[in-house]
Design a protein around this motif. Structure first.
Motif, PDB file in Angstrom:
ATOM      1  N   VAL C 391       0.806  -1.216   0.000  1.00  0.00           N
ATOM      2  CA  VAL C 391       0.000   0.000   0.000  1.00  0.00           C
ATOM      3  C   VAL C 391       0.845   1.274   0.000  1.00  0.00           C
ATOM      4  CG1 VAL C 391      -1.653   1.349   1.341  1.00  0.00           C
ATOM      5  CG2 VAL C 391      -2.059  -1.061   0.951  1.00  0.00           C
ATOM      6  N   GLY C 392       1.931   1.256   0.765  1.00  0.00           N
ATOM      7  CA  GLY C 392       2.788   2.443   0.810  1.00  0.00           C
ATOM      8  C   GLY C 392       3.395   2.758  -0.550  1.00  0.00           C
ATOM      9  N   LEU C 393       3.946   1.728  -1.196  1.00  0.00           N
ATOM     10  CA  LEU C 393       4.544   1.938  -2.514  1.00  0.00           C
ATOM     11  C   LEU C 393       3.476   2.353  -3.524  1.00  0.00           C
ATOM     12  CD1 LEU C 393       7.076  -1.066  -2.758  1.00  0.00           C
ATOM     13  CD2 LEU C 393       7.538   1.310  -2.109  1.00  0.00           C
ATOM     14  N   PHE C 394       2.293   1.758  -3.415  1.00  0.00           N
ATOM     15  CA  PHE C 394       1.197   2.099  -4.318  1.00  0.00           C
ATOM     16  C   PHE C 394       0.819   3.582  -4.176  1.00  0.00           C
ATOM     17  CE2 PHE C 394      -3.345   2.905  -4.759  1.00  0.00           C
ATOM     18  CZ  PHE C 394      -3.584   2.481  -6.055  1.00  0.00           C
ATOM     19  N   LEU C 395       0.669   4.045  -2.939  1.00  0.00           N
ATOM     20  CA  LEU C 395       0.241   5.434  -2.731  1.00  0.00           C
ATOM     21  C   LEU C 395       1.297   6.418  -3.240  1.00  0.00           C
ATOM     22  CD1 LEU C 395      -1.496   5.411   0.770  1.00  0.00           C
ATOM     23  CD2 LEU C 395      -2.503   6.189  -1.388  1.00  0.00           C
ATOM     24  N   ARG C 396       2.569   6.104  -2.997  1.00  0.00           N
ATOM     25  CA  ARG C 396       3.614   7.009  -3.477  1.00  0.00           C
ATOM     26  C   ARG C 396       3.622   7.063  -5.000  1.00  0.00           C
ATOM     27  NH1 ARG C 396       6.440   5.114   1.050  1.00  0.00           N
ATOM     28  NH2 ARG C 396       7.607   3.616  -0.172  1.00  0.00           N
ATOM     29  N   ALA C 397       3.473   5.894  -5.636  1.00  0.00           N
ATOM     30  CA  ALA C 397       3.444   5.868  -7.099  1.00  0.00           C
ATOM     31  C   ALA C 397       2.243   6.664  -7.619  1.00  0.00           C
ATOM     32  CB  ALA C 397       3.395   4.420  -7.600  1.00  0.00           C
ATOM     33  N   LEU C 398       1.104   6.539  -6.944  1.00  0.00           N
ATOM     34  CA  LEU C 398      -0.097   7.244  -7.396  1.00  0.00           C
ATOM     35  C   LEU C 398       0.056   8.756  -7.207  1.00  0.00           C
ATOM     36  CD1 LEU C 398      -2.977   6.991  -8.510  1.00  0.00           C
ATOM     37  CD2 LEU C 398      -3.797   6.822  -6.149  1.00  0.00           C
ATOM     38  N   ALA C 399       0.582   9.149  -6.056  1.00  0.00           N
ATOM     39  CA  ALA C 399       0.763  10.583  -5.805  1.00  0.00           C
ATOM     40  C   ALA C 399       1.733  11.191  -6.817  1.00  0.00           C
ATOM     41  CB  ALA C 399       1.260  10.810  -4.368  1.00  0.00           C
TER      42      ALA C 399
END
Lengths: 404, 404, 404, 404
Positions: C391-399
């Motif tokens: 989830v952390g990597l996903f959110l950073r990629a999305l942001a």
């Protein structure tokens, strides 16, 4: 009931590595008893401790078995008995009471002195040859080889827990999917740079998930930057990599758009067919058929790799070693003297690699399945880091951190 | 823009098997368009439906690729073109535009008529030989073989969804750990008895977890009762089974008490050594060294098995086939004409087996990891059941249900 | 045996959404029989299909039950019967034969015409009030309410499969950890920008794993950029966020260094104590005690959130709604008219949210556990995307992708 | 740099419980240093060890924090300082430097002597009242309460590793899906019989998976045989149990045949409606509406249970406690003085329960997901057993083993 007993010694960082705990619990669980002779605890963080312990059990046989188990934790007899060696009764066969090795650094007591064991690995026998001592796999034994049959004559040295500031010292053996992968990646990047700077060897064990999850380009960059000294894998990694390069798909999914193409499997077979036409991956690279990707970078930089076959292989590619004895030998050569081994989403090849590794080699295992990470991290040493994460995102983050 | 189009036919239980849905979605996803010619829906549950559809795309090449994909769902050209066969350019090599097979029953249009394809399996090429048509693996192609290169000349028959009252008709493709395993076991027991009564063949793919989870005796009973006509596995199943029989442990855990014995790994190696002494499992059974267990029952009843090697093998046992080409061939012989294949906790060997199986063979997959069950159940057919459960408890429940 | 039968109609994209397949299978599985009256298939991709089918069963009661189930797939009686309404016998109680609603758009046939149902949600009853029709939860029923008791008078409209080029049209319902998350993130970013540009509402359901995995700053950026119109969560997200802001730790792990601090739990309690001192999160923000983080951004931008209590709460914070009836009502208000709901690593709150959502609202679920993603994606509609990732990597990629 | 230091004592089974290892590692990880004063190791298995250690750090503040962390492992100051108590500044608020409790047995040094702490639980503050000392939750603090603010005045007693022959002594903290559940069940059955014979209290935490997986009847038998003194759960267990009893389904699946009934969700709502009609489960049982099942058995035998509400509840049943503060209080009363707590497939309620339990209460956790078992087993004590298995099969095996 007559009781048998024996005095043992152990020395090292016995407490902070949990070895003393393991020793005492083992005696109790096995139904034995103990009496501490003396215990000199290291007064400070840097000093070693020394234990003298007398272990008792109710028969010589049971005591013998207990001593053999204790030996695996570094206990050896105060007056170590001469190693007993017996001749192999036939090729591939050890005497019934052979000693089976651990993955920890070991010494054998023979001819009145302690001798180091070479080629240390798990589940091997110890053979004496010209005054030296070697780990040897059962299948490599030859009729008449001189095989160690007395566990009491071995002392092993489980690695102490790291005290330095590297990532292994604080993360060892912990596994969680609820953790900030970024800080871990940062630490690993620092360690890898140190290893590279000192001329160390970084070997990767990689499954095809590296390609599916979009980690190919990141791994290519890591190869180009000098962070890859060998890759251990199977047929699938190479097929998926080449399929991606030639057709832009992997497992039937377009890697650009993420959409299924409905003929991924055909592309898979076409990739194999293309390599078959050239006879090998190296030949296909030389002929200009393959111009990028993981296998291309490995060939271009002449980095050794091994593709081990498996029962589920399509093809396989001509480069795949289909005989497992040969494949294990090829793996062994590539990981020889590795400083760090990084395992990416392939339980099969990672276990195969782990079986060959001595306990002091550092391993990093990345997989999205926590059970795999737990299983691979269980190496009886503080030298294993487990990371539950998406392999593609992990590789990209790592390549960004170590990049120029 | 000029548009290309072609009229296709499809026939069968198109609706309840979801085939019609798949066809129309495929055309749209691939950027094509369609016009339904006629659609005769089966008026009742037993009647087949018939579809005539005209498919359009913006170039001949794209239309061709679309048709090839549609062919995998059973669409064939109304006026099917003669199959185009080309000679292999070299051993192990197909012409570039080779047709890659599915696991569904197929026919080739050649010499003005439809001909069945033999040895059906996924990811093979179709070869014409003496007026017959065979699936052949890339690696078995020889220079000059006559290889089919026109997907439009193939029609495939995806299996219809089962309508009978067996377990496959209501459980197919569903996977859940939140389900009453007992009712499923009951249904499977009924099916297995029917298969046995009719002389069918039940083949098991089994991993060492069968032994660790205490399923050995149940599997032995199933062998004794005639529910096992073959076992596909690897080195580990046999080693763990023999370790259990000779020493009472598995993976270092005493199977009676559940307690770790701290020398399980040594027993593992001792079991291998014991078989090495006799030269093979059959010889060790004949010599009375192994007197019970899974391998014993298989030898005693002369049931075929294959232990395929892998990169992670210890030993391996002399019976383990270390070359993967040979091992795949041995697997293939054992599953030939199987009625049901039951896969127990081994993704590696199960995928290897699944690759060889035509789509109409029923499979049951049991694993405690839902991801494995999902992956193995995805066979493009309604013939796969997935069960998320403890393998040992499952086997004991099943043996109780089918028992005398 | 006397047979009962009834003629039904269904209209829409029956084939590509798999509805026709579902209808026919349902009849057979329930032991009924069918006869297709006519089936006008949409000739092209844009046309709807129309089905007339006669369904037969062996008793009126069984036929009635079958019709009710068919109604959930959009089948309604050709001559629809007047809706039958009965009075609730008591508060919180429906008549025994009440109709239980789906999450699909529905209409009731009453007074000779079809009427839309408002407040559509699963597992509710339909109440007639002043000529309008509403979904109402059992617990909100009052003695004498007029409750629909005839499923045959309802027709439902399962959402058609998306045909546009958005991420939902090609990814719906697929779940895999072996996929390139980057391409998915790219597509989601595009969709979110479209929703924001058109004034749509994006609601997030977020667990504390967002904080542990280092996703806080990315989520803060998404709030600042206008991609968050509401957050549904529990006590833990807020406590961990505030603990991170005040002490730099989360779950006892230093978020900068990744090292355990050995008093994380104490910091957890200190964070709660700090908010207790101010009386609420809003007050602590106003007083300058909390100056950054997720809760700070939400307060600063006056974005609604709801922290629902649970049996495992520490504290809880004064802002946590400890009564579940109130919390469900607060959730409902926040998701009203949401365009997209994004669920991040919290099965509990995501299921709670999913229960309230009509089937046409798009949902995206991100979790590292594939079983959670599968469970949440099963909404009986093509409007759910599941992503197995960190989830952390996903959110950073999305942001990064939506960022300015 | 001036260094601060302090002499500490610790006493107990420091080695075999791994406490000494934990202490020394903690000092090093926190950047401190140590000097062993003396270490009297227990000479035999039954004797306790005693450690005197001087701990050094570079500031008084850092040393203070280190001491507080060491206190959690049982280290206390040789000359323990008087406990410092400060008044709560407001309701629900502790002084900033409050001591946050562990789940281990603790004592406070006050008025020159060590005093036991009552109501021991994690994450509470310690309050002095009339010469006694209690754990109290933050939310229960009242303005002016006398709160302990000096961790150095506390000594804690982590439970020693069990040495008896029960299941906890050899299985504690191990988690594996590759294990023979039967031998574990056998051991647990023996333990439960011992607990029952001695009048101990067995409390179960159970999720609805118990019903889905077919474990209801087994749990009913365990209730009848006297092995259940309380059940902690949520709304769903009761609804699914009553749905099963009234309609034979659970989650839309017929529990006899295993087939989906396509209206399971309606039955779910009908079960709730039926209880609503009677006003409570007890009333529905008394009225003869519910005549068997888990809830029936609990009512019939007057065994206490608590259904805690959650954000995902349907209904909920009138018996469900929707306010979490009340529900936590109800849970606490039921587990008071429990000898064993058995957690079955519900992470939510199990964590809620675990938060309240002192470390010396034995817990057994059964779940098919290894991650849940690992998380729940991590209680800082050797009193937790984790079993990865199918809950239905597990319960039936257990009921068979303890049965008459």
């Amino acid at each position: 009931m007559s009781m048998e007993s024996k005095k043992l010694l152990a020395r090292g960082h016995l407490i902070d590595s949990g070895i003393l705990t393991a020793i005492l619990n083992l005696v109790v669980e096995e139904g034995g008893d103990y009496q501490i002779g003396h215990f000199n605890i290291g007064k400070t963080n840097d000093e070693e401790s020394e234990l003298e312990i007398e272990v008792t059990h109710r028969s010589e046989e049971r005591l013998g078995r207990l001593l053999e188990k204790l030996a695996r934790h570094g206990c050896y007899e105060k007056a170590a008995p001469e190693g007993v060696f017996k001749a192999s009764p036939a090729d591939r066969c050890a005497p019934d009471d052979f000693y089976s090795s651990t993955n920890h650094r070991s010494e054998v007591f023979s001819a009145g002195a302690w001798h180091p064991v070479q080629d240390q690995r798990m589940d091997a026998v110890i053979v004496a040859e010209n005054g030296s001592y070697f780990c040897r796999k059962l299948r490599d034994l030859r009729n008449g080889d001189s095989v160690l049959c007395s566990g009491e004559s071995v002392r092993v040295f489980p690695p102490a827990r790291e005290r330095h500031a590297d990532v292994f010292s604080f993360m060892a053996n912990s596994v969680s999917s609820e953790r900030n992968v970024d800080t871990v990646v940062e630490s690993i990047a620092t360690d890898l740079k140190t290893v590279r700077a000192s001329g160390g060897k970084i070997v990767w064990v990689a499954g095809p998930v590296v390609v599916h999850t979009g980690g190919s380009q990141a791994l290519c960059r890591l190869i180009q930057e000098g962070f890859v000294q060998g890759i251990l894998s199977g047929n699938a990694l190479a097929v998926h990599d080449i399929e991606r390069v030639l057709f832009g798909t992997s497992l039937g999914v377009d890697l650009e758009s993420g959409r299924p193409t409905h003929d991924g499997h055909r592309n898979h077979m076409r990739a194999i067919n293309a390599v078959n036409r050239h006879g090998s991956i190296h030949a296909a690279v030389a002929a200009g058929k393959i111009r990028q990707g993981i296998m291309y970078e490995l060939c271009a930089a002449n980095i050794p790799y091994c593709l081990a076959g498996s029962i589920r292989d399509d093809g396989p590619l001509p480069d795949t070693i289909t005989d497992m004895i040969e494949a294990q030998e090829a793996y062994r050569k590539i990981i020889e003297n590795a400083s760090v081994v990084i395992m990416l989403s392939t339980m099969l090849h990672s276990i195969g690699t782990g079986n060959m590794l001595p306990s002091w080699v550092k391993t990093i295992c990345v997989d999205i399945n926590p059970a795999v990470v737990t299983k691979l991290g269980d190496r009886g040493s503080g030298q294993a880091i487990g990371i539950v994460s998406d392999v593609g995102l992990f590789l990209r983050a790592l390549a960004d951190k170590v990049g120029p």
